[in-house]
Design an enzyme around this catalytic site. Structure first.
Site, PDB file in Angstrom:
ATOM      1  CB  THR A 114       3.663   2.604   0.050  1.00 27.85           C
ATOM      2  OG1 THR A 114       3.956   2.508   1.595  1.00 27.85           O
ATOM      3  CG2 THR A 114       3.246   3.827  -0.260  1.00 27.85           C
ATOM      4  CB  ILE A 162       7.455  -4.492   2.636  1.00 21.56           C
ATOM      5  CG1 ILE A 162       6.206  -5.137   3.551  1.00 21.56           C
ATOM      6  CG2 ILE A 162       8.641  -4.378   3.324  1.00 21.56           C
ATOM      7  CD1 ILE A 162       6.445  -6.434   3.835  1.00 21.56           C
ATOM      8  CG  HIS A 163       8.281   1.736   1.052  1.00 22.61           C
ATOM      9  ND1 HIS A 163       8.870   2.699   1.730  1.00 22.61           N
ATOM     10  CD2 HIS A 163       6.755   1.879   1.626  1.00 22.61           C
ATOM     11  CE1 HIS A 163       8.118   3.284   2.848  1.00 22.61           C
ATOM     12  NE2 HIS A 163       7.167   2.817   2.724  1.00 22.61           N
ATOM     13  CB  ALA A 164      13.606   1.574   0.633  1.00 25.61           C
TER      14      ALA A 164
END
Length: 86
Positions: free
Chosen positions: A12, A14-16
């Protein structure tokens, strides 16, 4: 100045959540720390900057630090990004 280039393997990117952790880890250092992707540099201590980079799986990023704790900063942030798995 110390820098390290690596490929993000997390499916995924570097998401939130990992961006927030990365920023918190970067803020613990005195050094100026930047994250670069595709020629665009942002302050690694800024959540908005890190999120705006849109780092996906397979992206190549460079962590750069300049200051009294630059070597430790790059080493610790590199380990975090290499072990990122969520």
């Amino acid at each position: 100045m110390v820098e390290k280039t690596l490929v993000i393997h997390n499916p995924t990117g570097i998401h939130a959540r990992p961006a927030a952790i990365l920023v918190n880890k970067a803020q613990a250092f005195v050094s100026k720390i930047t994250l670069e992707k595709d020629g665009r540099k942002v302050d690694a201590k800024s959540i908005l900057g890190v999120m705006a980079m849109a780092v996906n799986q397979g992206s190549t990023v460079t962590i750069r630090a300049e200051g009294s704790d630059e070597e430790r900063a790059v080493a610790e942030l590199t380990v975090f990004l290499e072990q990122l798995q969520y």
